[in-house]
Design a protein around this motif. Structure first.
Motif, PDB file in Angstrom:
ATOM      1  N   LEU A  76      -8.829   7.675   3.987  1.00  0.00           N
ATOM      2  CA  LEU A  76      -8.282   8.579   3.430  1.00  0.00           C
ATOM      3  C   LEU A  76      -8.800   9.953   3.565  1.00  0.00           C
ATOM      4  N   GLU A  77      -9.365   9.911   4.696  1.00  0.00           N
ATOM      5  CA  GLU A  77      -9.857  11.242   5.377  1.00  0.00           C
ATOM      6  C   GLU A  77      -8.692  12.106   5.711  1.00  0.00           C
ATOM      7  N   GLY A  78      -8.603  13.100   4.922  1.00  0.00           N
ATOM      8  CA  GLY A  78      -7.564  14.137   5.281  1.00  0.00           C
ATOM      9  C   GLY A  78      -6.326  14.009   4.694  1.00  0.00           C
ATOM     10  N   TYR A  79      -6.204  12.322   3.836  1.00  0.00           N
ATOM     11  CA  TYR A  79      -4.925  12.031   3.204  1.00  0.00           C
ATOM     12  C   TYR A  79      -5.088  11.774   1.904  1.00  0.00           C
ATOM     13  N   GLN A  80      -3.884  11.787   1.039  1.00  0.00           N
ATOM     14  CA  GLN A  80      -3.864  11.857  -0.378  1.00  0.00           C
ATOM     15  C   GLN A  80      -2.880  10.612  -0.722  1.00  0.00           C
ATOM     16  N   VAL A  81      -3.323   9.740  -1.389  1.00  0.00           N
ATOM     17  CA  VAL A  81      -2.362   8.476  -2.161  1.00  0.00           C
ATOM     18  C   VAL A  81      -1.209   9.383  -2.757  1.00  0.00           C
ATOM     19  N   PRO A  82      -0.074   8.617  -2.765  1.00  0.00           N
ATOM     20  CA  PRO A  82       1.106   9.171  -3.716  1.00  0.00           C
ATOM     21  C   PRO A  82       0.638   9.364  -5.168  1.00  0.00           C
ATOM     22  N   ASN A  83       1.168  10.283  -5.797  1.00  0.00           N
ATOM     23  CA  ASN A  83       1.086  10.663  -7.319  1.00  0.00           C
ATOM     24  C   ASN A  83       1.439   9.415  -7.962  1.00  0.00           C
ATOM     25  N   GLU A  84       2.448   8.594  -7.518  1.00  0.00           N
ATOM     26  CA  GLU A  84       2.916   7.457  -8.462  1.00  0.00           C
ATOM     27  C   GLU A  84       2.361   6.129  -7.747  1.00  0.00           C
ATOM     28  N   LEU A  85       1.051   6.269  -7.123  1.00  0.00           N
ATOM     29  CA  LEU A  85       0.569   4.867  -6.739  1.00  0.00           C
ATOM     30  C   LEU A  85       0.384   4.125  -8.139  1.00  0.00           C
ATOM     31  N   PRO A  86       0.243   4.487  -9.424  1.00  0.00           N
ATOM     32  CA  PRO A  86       0.304   3.517 -10.365  1.00  0.00           C
ATOM     33  C   PRO A  86       1.681   2.932 -10.668  1.00  0.00           C
ATOM     34  N   LEU A  87       2.745   3.251 -10.111  1.00  0.00           N
ATOM     35  CA  LEU A  87       3.980   2.651 -10.063  1.00  0.00           C
ATOM     36  C   LEU A  87       3.773   1.325  -9.268  1.00  0.00           C
ATOM     37  N   HIS A  88       3.284   1.398  -8.089  1.00  0.00           N
ATOM     38  CA  HIS A  88       3.187   0.287  -7.147  1.00  0.00           C
ATOM     39  C   HIS A  88       2.064  -0.758  -7.826  1.00  0.00           C
ATOM     40  N   SER A  89       1.081  -0.198  -8.445  1.00  0.00           N
ATOM     41  CA  SER A  89       0.100  -1.102  -8.872  1.00  0.00           C
ATOM     42  C   SER A  89       0.406  -1.907 -10.064  1.00  0.00           C
ATOM     43  N   ALA A  90       1.167  -1.188 -10.990  1.00  0.00           N
ATOM     44  CA  ALA A  90       1.972  -1.887 -12.111  1.00  0.00           C
ATOM     45  C   ALA A  90       2.629  -2.982 -11.722  1.00  0.00           C
ATOM     46  N   VAL A  91       3.403  -2.609 -10.729  1.00  0.00           N
ATOM     47  CA  VAL A  91       4.415  -3.917 -10.302  1.00  0.00           C
ATOM     48  C   VAL A  91       3.609  -4.947  -9.524  1.00  0.00           C
TER      49      VAL A  91
END
Length: 242
Positions: A76-91
């Motif tokens: 994640l150097e210089g990168y950010q996960v999507p704000n909606e990562l919990p959408l993926h995790s939940a599914v």
């Protein structure tokens, strides 16, 4: 970024470009994830040279845990996960057989839902996988929110149930499958049915489900055709547009 999973990163990057080419995720919004082990996923992240889905590269695909913590050196150097990562995790937590999750913003899907038009099996041989998907039902998550925490992710996953696609009201859709290719193609099918439904209504027509005897007559053309051939076509379209 580590050198792990090069083929998978390329696949997800290409799939993001397909989403954009199909008008399913215009601009800078939308993302795809792929489970690589019990605790880690590859997901499109936002980087310092963000240009949108249509220009996604393998460098934009990063390896993280379901909680967004980097799962490799420099991931994640210089990168950010999507704000909606919990959408993926939940599914992925709710459906253990799912490996890939697509989140997109198809305008026709949003418009059809807001007009009170459900995704129904109105087509037959026009799109056999889409007809079968619609016949099984496409639920709706009725909140037009950014799915940015675990509580909202759990709500969306509950609305989705065991179905492969859920429409997100005023927002877009989430599609889940065993492969990235299948998840993208499912989203495209839902978008096509939504677009046809809107055209029919605008022309003054009435939507009607395919007759049961016609649905039963539709052949299973197999994954080699429904997914393999269809995906090669999508990649060829990208090459043509390049």
């Amino acid at each position: 970024m580590s050198a792990s999973y090069p083929a998978e990163r390329e696949l997800i990057a290409s799939a993001c470009r397909v989403l954009a080419a199909r008008g399913l995720a215009d601009g800078i919004l939308g993302h795809i994830s792929l489970r690589v082990d019990d605790a880690s996923i590859l997901v499109r992240c936002r980087g310092p040279r963000e240009r949108g889905l249509a220009w996604t590269t393998p460098e934009d695909i990063r390896l993280v845990g379901l909680d967004g913590v980097p799962a490799g050196e420099g991931e994640l150097e210089g990168y950010q996960v999507p704000n909606e990562l919990p959408l993926h995790s939940a599914v992925l937590r709710a459906q253990p057989d799912v490996e890939a999750v697509v989140h997109a913003h198809p305008p026709d899907v949003v418009a059809a839902d807001l007009a009170g038009i459900a995704i129904r099996p109105i087509v037959g041989a026009f799109d056999i996988p889409g007809a079968r998907l619609a016949a099984g039902g496409v639920p709706v998550y009725p909140r037009g929110v950014l799915v940015r925490n675990d509580a909202l992710g759990a709500e969306m996953a509950a609305a989705m149930g065991a179905r492969p696609v859920v429409v997100l009201r005023g927002h877009g859709l989430t599609s889940a499958a065993q492969t990235v290719e299948q998840a993208v193609l499912q989203a495209a099918s839902v978008d096509a049915i939504a677009r046809l439904s809107l055209r029919i209504r605008c022309a003054g027509g009435t939507l009607a489900d395919l007759a049961a005897e016609d649905m039963a007559e539709l052949p299973d053309l197999g994954a080699g055709f429904n997914t393999g051939t269809a995906w090669r076509h999508e990649l060829a379209r990208l090459e043509e547009d390049a």
